[in-house]
Scaffold this active site. Structure first.
Site, PDB file in Angstrom:
ATOM      1  N   LYS A 175       0.832  -1.207   0.000  1.00 39.58           N
ATOM      2  CA  LYS A 175       0.000   0.000   0.000  1.00 39.58           C
ATOM      3  C   LYS A 175       0.865   1.255   0.000  1.00 39.58           C
ATOM      4  O   LYS A 175       0.509   2.270  -0.610  1.00 39.58           O
ATOM      5  CB  LYS A 175      -0.910  -0.020   1.236  1.00 39.58           C
ATOM      6  CG  LYS A 175      -1.781   1.245   1.418  1.00 39.58           C
ATOM      7  CD  LYS A 175      -2.678   1.499   0.223  1.00 39.58           C
ATOM      8  CE  LYS A 175      -3.834   2.433   0.539  1.00 39.58           C
ATOM      9  NZ  LYS A 175      -3.497   3.671   1.209  1.00 39.58           N
ATOM     10  N   GLU A 182       0.564   6.883  -6.625  1.00 42.60           N
ATOM     11  CA  GLU A 182      -0.559   7.825  -6.623  1.00 42.60           C
ATOM     12  C   GLU A 182      -0.058   9.269  -6.582  1.00 42.60           C
ATOM     13  O   GLU A 182      -0.561  10.134  -7.304  1.00 42.60           O
ATOM     14  CB  GLU A 182      -1.437   7.524  -5.420  1.00 42.60           C
ATOM     15  CG  GLU A 182      -2.631   8.425  -5.215  1.00 42.60           C
ATOM     16  CD  GLU A 182      -3.341   8.087  -3.922  1.00 42.60           C
ATOM     17  OE1 GLU A 182      -3.374   8.953  -3.024  1.00 42.60           O
ATOM     18  OE2 GLU A 182      -3.841   6.949  -3.787  1.00 42.60           O
TER      19      GLU A 182
END
Length: 303
Positions: A175, A182
């Site tokens: 993550k 991102e």
């Protein structure tokens, strides 16, 4: 199916709702009595508690307790409290943004007390309630098996959108890298649309351009969908301050790239751009202006 959620903020609250609507009985704790009451009023399968101790005492064994708390002191204090309340065979899931090294440490500490641990990197934001969450899990196989039925309710579908990445820490590591990517994608979109808007002599309709790019373009994505929706309402983003926080995941990604010797210039620059948005480069910019004036006689803007 019984599960506890500790931390009922934007992510934790919606995850509790999705689990409850999927048929799980959710036992929830949050410091906000208003938040607990609202969830209980909206979701018949949700029951709120005003302390972690009461929640654990009411939760049937073997217990699954899912944390959605900020990394740092709050999480550490809750882990310490849970070690005194849970029994052998119970499972703790850390589903918030956490440093993977902390998750490795938590797994080892809980194991000493006979407790299981899973780290869960969760992506989906405020849209996860309707669309489901992407979930990246780390932990031993028996611990994953114990939490899998809940993960299948949270994911977009039981057979997709979630993965057992590897041992403890691997879910949060995955993550972390996800969030680093991102950062880079968001920065590229921001810079590209800034270029479009700056070309005033073309009078470009950036809202229409963003909409066109959504269909068949190589850069079509959910981020572009969000941009197009926002620009359709307000192309000037009036009222928004040019201030961009960071949750910590981007910093951890950059630090990891340094430790591993893996170059991540795009992600690193995206993180530094967020720092710049907060005025942290104001003095540096003043010095740059001074140097240009000193060696070249270039004009200096005054406040």
């Amino acid at each position: 199916m019984n599960i506890a959620i500790i931390g009922l903020g934007k992510m934790g609250g919606n995850m509790a709702r999705r689990l409850a609507r999927g048929g799980a009985k959710v036992f929830g704790f949050d410091l906000s009595a208003e938040t607990r009451a609202k969830l209980a009023a909206d979701e018949p399968n949700f029951q709120g508690f005003d302390s972690v101790a009461k929640l654990v005492a009411s939760l049937p064994k073997p217990r699954v307790v899912w944390l959605m708390l900020p990394a740092g002191e709050i999480s550490e204090n809750t882990f310490a409290e849970l070690k005194t309340l849970l029994a052998q065979g119970d499972l703790v899931v850390d589903g918030a943004n956490a440093m993977y090294k902390d998750s490795q440490r938590h797994a080892a500490e809980l194991a000493e007390s006979g407790l299981k641990f899973v780290d869960a990197g969760v992506s989906g934001g405020v849209w996860g309630l309707a669309n489901g969450y992407t979930i990246m899990l780390g932990g031993e196989k028996d611990a994953i098996a114990q939490v899998e039925r809940f993960v299948k309710l949270l994911a977009p579908a039981p057979d997709r959108g979630w993965i057992h990445c590897g041992p403890a820490g691997s879910g949060h590591y995955t993550k972390m890298v996800h969030n680093g990517i991102e950062y880079g994608m968001m920065q590229a979109f921001a810079e590209g649309f800034a270029l479009l808007k700056a070309k005033e002599d073309f009078n470009l309709d950036i809202a229409e351009i963003s909409e066109v790019w959504r269909h068949g373009s190589v850069i079509r994505s959910w981020l572009l969908d969000l941009i197009a929706g926002t620009l359709a309402e307000d192309t000037d983003l009036a009222g928004l301050a040019a201030f961009v926080p960071d949750s910590g995941e981007g910093r951890w990604t950059v630090l990891e790239s340094i430790e591993l010797g893996v170059p991540t210039p795009v992600i690193t620059q995206a993180l530094f751009s967020r720092f710049s948005s907060r005025g942290n480069d104001d003095f540096a910019m003043k010095l740059l202006s001074m140097m240009r004036n000193a060696f070249g006689g270039h004009a200096v803007a005054k406040q």
